[in-house]
Design a protein around this motif. Sequence first.
Motif: not given
Length: 301
Positions: A3, A239, A135, A169, A129, A1
């Motif tokens: 990040k 998310d 994440r 994702y 971020e 995933m």
Amino acid sequence: MIKSFDEIISKVKSSSLKTVAVAVAQDEPVLEAVRDAKKNGIANAILVGDKDEIAKVAAGLNMDLADFEVVDIKDPIEAALKAVELVSSKKADILMKGLIDTKNFLKSVLNKEVGLRTGKLMSHVAVFETEAFDRLIFLTDVAFNTFPDLDQKAQIINNAVGVARAIGYEQPKVACVCAVEVVNKNMPNTVDGEALTKMNADGIIPHCTVQGPLSLDIALSEEAAHHKGVQGTVAGNADILLLPNIEAGNIMYKTLTYFTNPKNGGILVGTSAPVVLTSRADSYETKMYSIALAALSCDLQ
């Protein structure tokens, strides 16, 4: 995933190079962004606007315009329409707002002859971020839809899920953020949160897991979710944050921007090509990261 934005840029570099059409390009942060986007292998750019003004701004940045195609159009409205036409005719892949007010820019996006209409709801997706999370955090809608109803919220989720899946994702977790985590008929957004959760369970909102209503702490913190006894796949691990309205979304966007020193970017989707629609106050780095997000989202439009 994925990040981080560094990972996003690495993924962009592994795909075909996209081209950005900039509407009214004589803007310092915008030119910085497209310069660095080209330097980092993120995207090329076609600069549409007043050539003399573009050259003046570029000179102040020590930016070599020989590396870019410049389309000389003095009038901002005509320049915006030309940039949109470059995208709708497939001569460019991404549209970007330059030194033009948002109202006139969006009029060009929606132009009946050369615009980027698809019949879908357009919505904004911002990606952050920060050091606080392991994440990326997606916020929607923080800039376009004001007070969406239930059907519009479902479409906003679908748009955000498309961006998240483009990044990597596969099954993003969506929290319907409200002031409280219980359904209260006097708080319509909590009722919508419950309905959206059911729509997801029924397959109406696919490719994600939706849970709501959830307060912000429960959406983001496993400790808070555990302490308050809230279970579910999304609780503590969201998310995508579906904000209830533009006021909550815009305030949260600016709170993260000014309190957390993040890396972030945002794009408008639901159009036939992604649109980089950033605030005039956003840094050139944010604009560059937005180009990277748009480049990954091209194939999902």
